[in-house]
Design an enzyme around this catalytic site. Structure first.
Site: not given
Ligand code: NAD
Length: 434
Positions: A123-124
């Site tokens: 994720a980011k």
């Protein structure tokens, strides 16, 4: 010993795969995925799924400024793949944050966690904001509101943010507090990179630099060289660069050049990395040190050294300067310091490049240790953290080395092959729901 080769899979006929400058993070990430997939016998439907994030949340984050006015910011959280475990990745506060950048960076986190064999996906996220333009209390209000907007998609078994550019342990402490207040219980495992006093891990800050040093040591050994005879140039003397330089110096290497944003210092007989202040200890302090020579950052990148560690920012090695790089080996300390075109030049020149997703993965690995400590409510000593990090790094290094030797590919391709094979195997085992 197999040489690095510019071998590329023959599936580059698809127009989408031709390198185009400037490349967005998501374009680069998709190209790398397609390239690694070309080496593996995996279901094309799984590759297709992996080109897309599971979801991207775009949220509006209004805050009251100190002068009483209201300002509205946009935040994102891209969740790429969770087949191997909860999503994991940083939150950055930076004006340039976009949806596409978050998607591309979330894909890299999937591979980084997979190559380290951590039970996490990628994720980011972040907010398009200049954090330096906000007061501390404005940053706190921004973070608490962001935590509220993300509350339904994050959590210790769902998605675990961490610090990134423009965010720090304090940001994570606010995020953890805001989340915990809404949940009605203290949930330290919702974020990593916290201050140790609220469940952060010893050794987290130094971990990416430590892993860069461990991988450098192993690569030197692999090429039958002696660390005591090895010269090293490090671009960027921040958390990653300074910690890597100091450990390599402790282990016998000669660090001949280091730099910060203003330029480099150079001593062919070796600098003393422990006496040079890191970015955290004294921002822009490198140039104030005594040294026989000063250089520009560009000159540092072209020094004739055994090992070059670009550990500052992305895209510093491009097709313009790659032909002039004189280092024998490059270890990526920063995320994405080499453009696709430069990567191809290094492959043609048989200069081994050890990719970021392996070399600086000590950060996410100690984040995993932090998460384990939070869930078990038991703090580890610094010695235990460093011992376990060493074990994990050596295991990942051996897996990548085996893939490299088995296939006659570049180190980057070998690393992506290990990562993608793990993710694809997990997708295969779980199948497509419903
Ligand atoms: P930092 O802010 O601690 O230090 C950055 C250093 O680079 C400073 O010395 C700064 O002066 C220098 N610098 C900035 N712009 C530069 C430029 N244009 N040319 C040359 N030098 C420049 O940053 P950090 O945490 O060490 O991160 C460095 C890189 O490593 C980034 O790409 C980051 O994404 C990556 N990274 C960091 C971590 C982490 O946990 N710290 C983990 C993995 C990857």
């Amino acid at each position: 010993m197999p040489a690095d080769s510019p071998v590329a899979p023959e599936d580059r006929t698809d127009g989408e795969l031709q390198p185009q400058e400037p490349e967005s993070a998501v374009e680069t990430a998709r190209q790398q995925l397609q390239r690694a997939a070309g080496y593996l016998d995996i279901d094309p439907n799984v590759v297709e799924r992996l080109k897309h994030p599971t979801t991207v949340q775009e949220v509006t984050v209004p805050i009251e400024r100190d002068d009483g006015t209201v300002e509205v910011f946009t935040g994102y959280r891209a969740q790429h793949d969770s087949v191997r475990g909860p999503y994991k990745g940083g939150l950055r506060y930076q004006p340039e944050v976009t949806r596409d950048e978050c998607v591309g960076l979330s894909m890299w986190m999937t591979w980084k966690c997979a190559v380290m064999d951590l039970p996490f996906g990628g994720a980011k996220g972040g907010i398009a904001v200049d954090p330096k333009a906000l007061s501390e209390s404005e940053r706190e209000r921004l973070t608490r509101r962001f935590a509220e907007e993300l509350r339904h998609i994050i959590g210790p078994t769902r998605d675990i943010p961490a610090p990134d550019m423009g965010t720090d342990p304090q940001t994570m402490a606010w995020l953890m507090d805001a989340y915990s207040m809404q949940q009605g219980e203290t949930v330290p495992g919702v974020v990593t990179g916290k201050p140790p006093v609220v469940g952060g891990s010893e050794g987290r800050e130094a971990a990416p630099g430590r892993s860069v040093a461990i991988i450098t040591r192993e690569v030197i050994d692999y090429y039958a060289r002696d660390l005591a005879e090895t010269t090293v140039a490090v671009q960027g003397y921040g958390s990653v660069g300074a910690n890597a330089a100091r450990l390599l110096d402790d282990w016998g290497a000669t660090v001949v050049a280091v730099s910060d944003v203003n330029g480099a210092i150079y001593d062919p007989d070796g600098l003393d990395p422990r006496s040079i202040p890191s970015h955290d200890e004294e921002p822009e302090g490198v140039g104030r040190q005594d040294a026989p020579e000063t250089l520009t950052n560009d000159e540092l990148l072209e020094l004739d050294v055994d090992v070059l560690v670009p550990a500052a920012i992305g895209n510093v090695l491009t097709e313009a300067n790659a032909p002039d790089v004189a280092a024998d080996i490059i270890i990526e300390g920063a995320n994405g310091p080499i453009t696709t075109a430069a990567d191809e030049i290094f492959a043609e020149r048989s200069i081994p490049v050890i990719p970021d997703i392996l070399a600086n993965a000590g950060g996410v690995t100690v984040s995993y240790f932090e998460w384990l400590q939070d869930i078990n409510r038991r703090a580890w000593s610094l010695e235990r953290v460093n011992d376990e990090l060493e074990t994990e790094m050596l295991a990942a290094w051996r897996d990548v080395r085996d893939a490299y030797e088995a296939r006659d590919v570049t180190w980057r391709d070998a690393t992506y092959i290990v990562a993608l094979a793990r993710v694809a195997e997990a997708h295969d085992a779980r199948g497509l729901w419903p």
